[in-house]
Design a protein around this motif. Structure first.
Motif, PDB file in Angstrom:
ATOM      1  N   LEU A  18      33.102  37.971  52.299  1.00 47.87           N
ATOM      2  CA  LEU A  18      32.001  37.005  53.023  1.00 47.87           C
ATOM      3  C   LEU A  18      31.277  36.251  51.887  1.00 47.87           C
ATOM      4  O   LEU A  18      31.241  36.562  50.775  1.00 47.87           O
ATOM      5  CB  LEU A  18      30.820  38.129  53.494  1.00 47.87           C
ATOM      6  CG  LEU A  18      31.045  38.770  54.836  1.00 47.87           C
ATOM      7  CD1 LEU A  18      32.477  39.649  54.930  1.00 47.87           C
ATOM      8  CD2 LEU A  18      29.919  39.719  55.263  1.00 47.87           C
ATOM      9  N   VAL A  74      26.186  39.206  57.224  1.00 46.02           N
ATOM     10  CA  VAL A  74      27.367  39.525  58.014  1.00 46.02           C
ATOM     11  C   VAL A  74      27.144  38.393  59.281  1.00 46.02           C
ATOM     12  O   VAL A  74      28.000  37.856  59.626  1.00 46.02           O
ATOM     13  CB  VAL A  74      27.412  40.835  58.860  1.00 46.02           C
ATOM     14  CG1 VAL A  74      28.401  41.039  59.727  1.00 46.02           C
ATOM     15  CG2 VAL A  74      27.515  41.858  57.427  1.00 46.02           C
ATOM     16  N   TRP A  77      28.198  35.012  58.188  1.00 47.63           N
ATOM     17  CA  TRP A  77      29.652  34.871  58.243  1.00 47.63           C
ATOM     18  C   TRP A  77      30.160  34.741  59.655  1.00 47.63           C
ATOM     19  O   TRP A  77      31.174  34.159  59.881  1.00 47.63           O
ATOM     20  CB  TRP A  77      30.217  36.306  57.361  1.00 47.63           C
ATOM     21  CG  TRP A  77      31.795  36.138  57.307  1.00 47.63           C
ATOM     22  CD1 TRP A  77      32.382  35.409  56.622  1.00 47.63           C
ATOM     23  CD2 TRP A  77      32.514  36.990  57.923  1.00 47.63           C
ATOM     24  NE1 TRP A  77      33.800  35.940  56.717  1.00 47.63           N
ATOM     25  CE2 TRP A  77      33.913  36.869  57.732  1.00 47.63           C
ATOM     26  CE3 TRP A  77      32.058  38.075  58.919  1.00 47.63           C
ATOM     27  CZ2 TRP A  77      34.798  37.551  57.980  1.00 47.63           C
ATOM     28  CZ3 TRP A  77      33.298  38.915  59.189  1.00 47.63           C
ATOM     29  CH2 TRP A  77      34.585  38.679  58.831  1.00 47.63           C
ATOM     30  N   LEU A  84      27.722  41.423  65.382  1.00 45.91           N
ATOM     31  CA  LEU A  84      27.500  42.591  64.670  1.00 45.91           C
ATOM     32  C   LEU A  84      27.054  43.839  65.399  1.00 45.91           C
ATOM     33  O   LEU A  84      26.169  43.725  66.387  1.00 45.91           O
ATOM     34  CB  LEU A  84      26.300  42.672  63.559  1.00 45.91           C
ATOM     35  CG  LEU A  84      25.775  43.682  62.589  1.00 45.91           C
ATOM     36  CD1 LEU A  84      26.873  44.010  61.599  1.00 45.91           C
ATOM     37  CD2 LEU A  84      24.846  43.200  62.005  1.00 45.91           C
ATOM     38  N   ILE A 119      33.504  46.047  57.685  1.00 51.55           N
ATOM     39  CA  ILE A 119      33.149  45.508  56.554  1.00 51.55           C
ATOM     40  C   ILE A 119      32.333  46.049  55.364  1.00 51.55           C
ATOM     41  O   ILE A 119      31.183  46.730  55.913  1.00 51.55           O
ATOM     42  CB  ILE A 119      32.278  44.121  56.890  1.00 51.55           C
ATOM     43  CG1 ILE A 119      33.017  43.113  58.011  1.00 51.55           C
ATOM     44  CG2 ILE A 119      31.921  43.246  55.776  1.00 51.55           C
ATOM     45  CD1 ILE A 119      31.953  42.436  58.968  1.00 51.55           C
ATOM     46  N   VAL A 121      29.627  45.969  52.738  1.00 49.22           N
ATOM     47  CA  VAL A 121      28.614  45.216  52.466  1.00 49.22           C
ATOM     48  C   VAL A 121      28.051  45.709  51.116  1.00 49.22           C
ATOM     49  O   VAL A 121      27.957  46.988  50.786  1.00 49.22           O
ATOM     50  CB  VAL A 121      27.705  44.897  53.495  1.00 49.22           C
ATOM     51  CG1 VAL A 121      28.147  43.968  54.586  1.00 49.22           C
ATOM     52  CG2 VAL A 121      27.078  46.147  54.189  1.00 49.22           C
TER      53      VAL A 121
END
Length: 142
Positions: A18, A74, A77, A84, A119, A121
Motif C-alpha cells: 500500500l 487502506v 488504496w 474495508l 492486509i 498494516v
C-alpha cells in the motif's frame, strides 16, 4: 498507485504494498481529534501535565488516531475497487507531537473466489519501529 487504477481486470497479489503516508500531527489536530471523541485525558492537550505529572516526553498522540490512520491508508488504496470490512490493531508504543510517523501495509493473502484480501498494516515511528501493527480485511468489487 491506487488500486482502482491497477484493478481493471488485474488481480491483487500477495506482496503488493500500500502507498505509505507521512503523518505529522500538531497540537491543534490532536486537540480537535480528542475533543471530537470527548477524550479529556490531559496527556493529549496539557503539555505540563503530560511531562511533569505523567512523565511523558511530550503530548501523547491518541491511540484511536493511529487506528484511524490505518483505516485511511487502506481506504485510500482501495478507492472504489473494494471496501474495508474489518481492521484490528494494537498500540504497542506511545508516540508524541513533534514525531513524524509513517503508515503503510502489504497484502498478505488473496482469495480470488470470494474477493477477500488480507492486509498487514502498520504505523512506524521515525526509527522505523512498528508502534501500531494491525491486520485489515477488504472485499474487492467483482
Amino acid at each position: 498507485m491506487a488500486l482502482t487504477e491497477r484493478l481493471a481486470g488485474a488481480n491483487v497479489q500477495v506482496g503488493d504494498e500500500l502507498p505509505g503516508r507521512e503523518l505529522k500531527p500538531d497540537n491543534v489536530q490532536l486537540f480537535l481529534y480528542n475533543a471530537a471523541l470527548w477524550n479529556a485525558h490531559r496527556i493529549h492537550f496539557d503539555h505540563p501535565y503530560a511531562t511533569e505529572v505523567e512523565g511523558y516526553p511530550g503530548l501523547v498522540i491518541a491511540g484511536p488516531m493511529l487506528g484511524d490512520w490505518l483505516n485511511q491508508c487502506v481506504e485510500e488504496w482501495l478507492g472504489n475497487a473494494g471496501r474495508l470490512t474489518s481492521i484490528e490493531y494494537s498500540n504497542r508504543a506511545a508516540s508524541y507531537i513533534g514525531e513524524t510517523l509513517y503508515s503503510g501495509g502489504k497484502v498478505t493473502a488473496v482469495d480470488p473466489a470470494s474477493g477477500e484480501v488480507q492486509i498487514e498494516v502498520f504505523i512506524k515511528n521515525e526509527a522505523g519501529e512498528v508502534i501500531t501493527p494491525g491486520v485489515a480485511t477488504a472485499m474487492m468489487e467483482r
